[in-house]
Scaffold this motif. Structure first.
Motif, PDB file in Angstrom:
ATOM      1  N   THR A  58       0.804  -1.229   0.000  1.00 19.25           N
ATOM      2  CA  THR A  58       0.000   0.000   0.000  1.00 19.25           C
ATOM      3  C   THR A  58       0.834   1.275   0.000  1.00 19.25           C
ATOM      4  N   CYS A  59       2.099   1.215   0.386  1.00 21.28           N
ATOM      5  CA  CYS A  59       2.889   2.448   0.467  1.00 21.28           C
ATOM      6  C   CYS A  59       3.040   3.067  -0.923  1.00 21.28           C
ATOM      7  N   GLY A  60       2.949   4.381  -0.954  1.00 22.72           N
ATOM      8  CA  GLY A  60       3.080   5.110  -2.208  1.00 22.72           C
ATOM      9  C   GLY A  60       1.876   5.010  -3.121  1.00 22.72           C
ATOM     10  N   THR A  61       0.757   4.495  -2.637  1.00 19.26           N
ATOM     11  CA  THR A  61      -0.441   4.355  -3.465  1.00 19.26           C
ATOM     12  C   THR A  61      -1.571   5.210  -2.910  1.00 19.26           C
ATOM     13  N   ASP A  62      -2.628   5.349  -3.685  1.00 17.52           N
ATOM     14  CA  ASP A  62      -3.850   6.005  -3.236  1.00 17.52           C
ATOM     15  C   ASP A  62      -4.901   4.944  -2.956  1.00 17.52           C
ATOM     16  N   LEU A  63      -5.434   4.940  -1.749  1.00 14.85           N
ATOM     17  CA  LEU A  63      -6.476   3.993  -1.371  1.00 14.85           C
ATOM     18  C   LEU A  63      -7.811   4.720  -1.334  1.00 14.85           C
ATOM     19  N   SER A  64      -8.798   4.143  -1.995  1.00 16.25           N
ATOM     20  CA  SER A  64     -10.114   4.787  -2.101  1.00 16.25           C
ATOM     21  C   SER A  64     -11.166   3.976  -1.358  1.00 16.25           C
ATOM     22  N   ALA A  65     -12.137   4.679  -0.826  1.00 18.76           N
ATOM     23  CA  ALA A  65     -13.240   4.054  -0.107  1.00 18.76           C
ATOM     24  C   ALA A  65     -14.413   5.018  -0.109  1.00 18.76           C
ATOM     25  N   SER A  66     -15.523   4.570   0.453  1.00 16.67           N
ATOM     26  CA  SER A  66     -16.672   5.455   0.624  1.00 16.67           C
ATOM     27  C   SER A  66     -17.259   5.227   2.008  1.00 16.67           C
ATOM     28  N   VAL A  67     -17.799   6.290   2.579  1.00 12.27           N
ATOM     29  CA  VAL A  67     -18.363   6.261   3.927  1.00 12.27           C
ATOM     30  C   VAL A  67     -19.851   6.540   3.828  1.00 12.27           C
ATOM     31  N   LEU A  68     -20.659   5.719   4.505  1.00 12.51           N
ATOM     32  CA  LEU A  68     -22.106   5.861   4.502  1.00 12.51           C
ATOM     33  C   LEU A  68     -22.599   6.062   5.917  1.00 12.51           C
ATOM     34  N   ARG A  69     -23.637   6.850   6.079  1.00 12.04           N
ATOM     35  CA  ARG A  69     -24.262   7.020   7.387  1.00 12.04           C
ATOM     36  C   ARG A  69     -25.717   6.594   7.282  1.00 12.04           C
ATOM     37  N   ALA A  70     -26.192   5.882   8.284  1.00  7.27           N
ATOM     38  CA  ALA A  70     -27.575   5.409   8.272  1.00  7.27           C
ATOM     39  C   ALA A  70     -28.534   6.578   8.126  1.00  7.27           C
ATOM     40  N   GLY A  71     -29.477   6.431   7.225  1.00 10.75           N
ATOM     41  CA  GLY A  71     -30.455   7.478   6.999  1.00 10.75           C
ATOM     42  C   GLY A  71     -29.992   8.560   6.047  1.00 10.75           C
ATOM     43  N   LYS A  72     -28.747   8.526   5.602  1.00 18.98           N
ATOM     44  CA  LYS A  72     -28.223   9.508   4.653  1.00 18.98           C
ATOM     45  C   LYS A  72     -28.106   8.855   3.289  1.00 18.98           C
ATOM     46  N   SER A  73     -28.476   9.558   2.247  1.00 23.38           N
ATOM     47  CA  SER A  73     -28.514   8.955   0.916  1.00 23.38           C
ATOM     48  C   SER A  73     -27.175   8.992   0.200  1.00 23.38           C
TER      49      SER A  73
END
Length: 303
Positions: free
Chosen positions: A252-267
């Motif tokens: 993982t070093c030197g890379t870009d890690l992507s993700a997404s965050v969700l919250r209950a009740g939020k679209s």
């Protein structure tokens, strides 16, 4: 039908005999001449009439019906047919603590990768040897729909109404395929490694105390892998400080890690990108506090 079979056999005998005769006729001219002019055998080799008369007379064989046609010799071998299996089905029911109990049955797909989605929450699992997957998913919406995508692209969907969703606060992390991103929660002002720190090694357990707990979704053997994590806490308790932990490794070093965050009740999910430090021998993890901007880089915990 039996007579037709006899005709087929006779015709086959004629078809096989003709080419042989044709080849003989197309042989050398001498062979043709010999066939046309063969003389009678000399008298010295002919059997005397009294020897022929001395031969016993054989009794006539009794008539008997022809045997039935044997299907194995007159028809193509029967093709092996796959075992019949029931159509795939998906069932979703509500469970305690605003959870969704999911059961996927796909008898024709043992050990198959299946992608499960609940809104923007997504992860991949494997069915067992009977084509079954059973598990629980933290609900993020009151009218909760779960969708299963099978290896051939077919999709199943089932829904349930979660009447207790307002009793919990939830944040989910769709961590992608690397397995290097994890959700952390620091409850009641806890520091890293304290008793109130919820992380992969200390996820907490539902119903065992005032704190929250982490739920891990996904199977590393389901290639391509897809993971998700959800932090749940009872509504009304002090809000925990959440952070994304990104493991700093040679992969993982030197890379870009992507993700997404969700919250209950939020679209709308929040897109996150973590720019990992260069590969300079540092071991540890990058912590990105939430809420945060997508390009924020918080700190490196050197272990």
């Amino acid at each position: 039908m039996r007579n037709a079979s006899k005709l087929v056999i006779a015709a086959a005998g004629i078809t096989l005999a003709l080419p042989v005769a044709f080849l003989l006729l197309r042989g050398s001219p001498d062979a043709v001449s010999a066939i046309g002019t063969a003389a009678a055998p000399p008298a010295s080799v002919a059997a005397p009439p009294e020897a022929v008369a001395a031969l016993p007379v054989l009794a006539a064989l009794p008539p008997r019906p022809l045997p039935r046609d044997a299907g194995a010799t007159l028809t193509a071998a029967a093709r092996a047919t796959p075992p019949s299996c029931a159509a795939a089905s998906l069932r979703v029911e509500t469970a305690a603590a605003a959870m969704l109990s999911v059961r996927l049955s796909a008898p024709c797909l043992p050990g198959a990768r299946v992608e499960l989605r609940h809104g923007a929450l997504a992860f991949a699992v494997l069915t067992d040897t009977g084509g079954i997957f059973e598990g629980q998913i933290p609900a993020l919406t009151r009218e909760a729909t779960v969708q299963a995508t099978l290896p051939d692209g077919a999709r199943l969907a089932a829904s349930a109404l979660v009447g207790t969703l307002d009793t919990v606060e939830r944040t989910a992390l769709v961590a992608g395929a690397s397995g290097a991103l994890h959700l952390n929660a620091f409850e009641n002002g806890a520091g890293f490694g304290d008793a109130g720190h919820r992380h992969p090694a200390a996820p907490g357990t539902p119903g065992t105390g005032p704190g929250g707990y982490l739920t891990y979704l996904g199977d590393a053997a389901a290639r391509p892998a897809l993971f998700a994590e959800v932090y749940s806490a009872a509504a009304g308790q002090p809000e925990a400080q959440l952070a994304i932990e990104a493991e700093l490794t040679a992969a993982t070093c030197g890379t870009d890690l992507s993700a997404s965050v969700l919250r209950a009740g939020k679209s709308a999910p929040l897109a996150i990108t973590i720019a990992m430090p260069a590969c300079d021998g540092i071991e540890g993890a990058v912590l990105l506090p939430l809420p945060a901007t997508p390009v924020a880089l918080a700190a490196v915990d050197q272990r």
